[in-house]
Design an enzyme around this catalytic site. Structure first.
Site, PDB file in Angstrom:
ATOM      1  CG  HIS A   1       3.803  25.845 -60.300  1.00  5.94           C
ATOM      2  ND1 HIS A   1       4.264  25.033 -61.303  1.00  5.94           N
ATOM      3  CD2 HIS A   1       4.699  25.727 -59.290  1.00  5.94           C
ATOM      4  CE1 HIS A   1       5.391  24.433 -60.908  1.00  5.94           C
ATOM      5  NE2 HIS A   1       5.675  24.847 -59.706  1.00  5.94           N
TER       6      HIS A   1
ATOM      7  CD  GLU B   1       6.935  27.685 -56.882  1.00  2.00           C
ATOM      8  OE1 GLU B   1       7.094  28.620 -57.681  1.00  2.00           O
ATOM      9  OE2 GLU B   1       7.226  26.500 -57.161  1.00  2.00           O
TER      10      GLU B   1
ATOM     11  CG  HIS C   1      10.886  30.199 -58.908  1.00  2.69           C
ATOM     12  ND1 HIS C   1      11.582  29.893 -60.056  1.00  2.69           N
ATOM     13  CD2 HIS C   1      10.243  29.060 -58.540  1.00  2.69           C
ATOM     14  CE1 HIS C   1      11.352  28.610 -60.381  1.00  2.69           C
ATOM     15  NE2 HIS C   1      10.548  28.092 -59.472  1.00  2.69           N
TER      16      HIS C   1
END
Ligand SMILES: *[C@@H]1O[C@H](CO)[C@@H](O)[C@H](O)[C@H]1NC(C)=O
Ligand SMILES: *[C@@H]1O[C@H](CO)[C@@H](O)[C@H](O)[C@H]1NC(C)=O
Length: 407
Positions: free
Chosen positions: A71, A128, A132
């Site tokens: 993930h 992602e 992040h």
């Protein structure tokens, strides 16, 4: 030391070694500092709790049927809160193109193991990174000398992939008898115990509708995300969302990944055969005594050996004798050669010498040496002639495994 690796990296692979700031080894672990640390290029702040998160998607299925998928790698604050979307100017929309140039082997791994549930991998990777990775302080462009635009992208994805590879959830669960099934159910305690046995700390275990769906492994980091050391820690923040009992772990519909392309050697300490798809790993354990370390590549068993510095050498001659000494933890052992103790350094390279003060803990899976649960080691290139190859635990162009041949 740092210079030596930069020289090797440059000579072999050009961009393989990132020119990020070299960090001192005595910095505190992120989230565990007792005084302020001002240099956030070597100390992850405020996002010092790093989560390697993994998916088990069955509807629709993503990735190989015998592996979890990636993930992401998330920088949480030390209290479970988190920042997101920290730098709009680095919300790149060309992750695949960047990786094709800077980290092709990472990209190729991602195409199998980092899958978007709706089939749009590029946009998942963009999400992602933008949400992040832009909040990971050590990946800030200011942390690089001679920063080249997008340079931190390869570092982020390569580190995330190597961390994921060191956390083989499918194998860990399967070794405890927890395997995908349409009918069986499992308890949260059994799943937690199977994972904690390897990670050493609790893991956040999430369910969707009572079905096992996601794992969050948590770490503090000494040094930078790109080249520092990840230390497993207990979770902070959200608790597991699975029920205590009756958890389903449904099979995926896809085909299984090749478990290994490495041939086994008959000269190893154990005569156990290599494991086939779905079988439990061969018994391994703690080695002791003297032996030589031979290198197996995907094409050849016994493709050279390690010399006393820990480097890979293929041109013949006499392999170095290593001494394996069991550690007090009962599950790992240390290695040393005539040069000194052996350790995986902060840039993930294997090195044996008098400058190594703390030996790393290794284990043996019955066929190959493992480090933090993985038997995969790498080199930037297969050394030819008299060249010596530095061995790494982070992904590089050439994948190899290391076998123990007792003397
Ligand atoms: C840890 O370092 C951060 C960043 O410098 C600082 O804000 C925080 O107060 C430090 N923690 C302690 C307990 O000193
Ligand atoms: C990706 O996009 C960035 C701008 O966001 C650009 O600087 C870079 O050259 C692009 N890289 C590739 C490989 O296309």
């Amino acid at each position: 030391m740092a210079l030596r690796h930069l020289v090797f990296g440059a000579a072999w692979a050009g961009s393989a070694v990132a020119a990020s700031v070299t960090c001192a080894s005595n910095l505190p672990l992120s989230c565990q500092n007792t005084t302020a640390v001002s240099n956030t290029c070597c100390f992850n702040y405020p996002g010092g709790q790093l989560l390697q998160t993994q998916f088990w998607d069955t509807n629709p299925s993503t990735g190989p049927s015998n592996s979890w998928t990636v993930h992401g790698l998330w920088p949480d604050n030390c209290d479970g809160t988190f920042q997101q979307n920290c730098d709009a100017s680095r919300a790149y929309t060309n992750i695949s193109a960047i990786l094709a140039k800077s980290a092709p082997s990472t990209l190729s791994f991602m195409q199998t193991y980092w899958k978007d549930i709706s089939g749009n991998d590029e946009s998942f990777w963009e999400h992602e990174f933008g949400k992040h990775a832009t909040c990971i302080s050590t990946l800030d462009p200011d942390c690089y000398t001679n920063y080249q635009p997008t340079q931190e992208v390869g570092d982020f994805f390569t580190r995330t992939v190597s961390l994921f590879q060191s956390l083989p959830s499918y194998d860990w669960l399967s070794a405890a008898g927890i395997v995908p099934s349409k009918t069986a159910t499992y308890t949260l305690a059994a799943i937690q115990a199977a994972l904690t046995a390897h990670h050493g700390h609790n893991v956040v275990i999430n369910c969707d509708n009572g079905e096992l769906n996601e794992l969050w492994y948590q770490f503090n980091v000494r040094g930078s995300v790109q080249s520092g050391t990840f230390t497993p820690v207990d979770p902070v923040g959200s608790a597991s969302t699975c029920p205590k009992t009756g958890i389903k772990y449904l099979p995926k519909s896809g085909s299984s990944a090749p478990t290994t392309t490495l041939k086994t050697t008959s000269k190893t300490a154990s005569s156990t055969k290599s494991s086939g798809a779905g079988s439990t790993p061969p018994p391994g354990g703690v080695l002791s005594g003297k032996g030589v370390l031979s290198v197996d590549t995907s094409s050849t068993t016994g493709d050279g050996f390690l010399i006393s510095s820990g480097a890979w050498y293929r041109a013949g001659g006499t392999p170095a004798t290593y001494t394996a000494t069991p550690n007090s933890d009962g599950s790992t052992f240390s290695l040393s050669s005539s040069k000194g103790k052996c350790a995986i350094l902060s840039d993930s390279s294997l090195s044996c010498g008098s400058s190594v003060s703390t030996a790393s803990g290794f284990a043996y899976d019955g066929t190959h040496l493992t480090y933090q649960g993985s038997a995969k080691f790498y080199a930037a290139a297969s050394p030819s002639g008299q060249a010596q190859g530095t061995v790494f635990t982070s992904t590089k162009a050439v994948s190899l495994a290391i076998a123990w041949n007792p003397q």
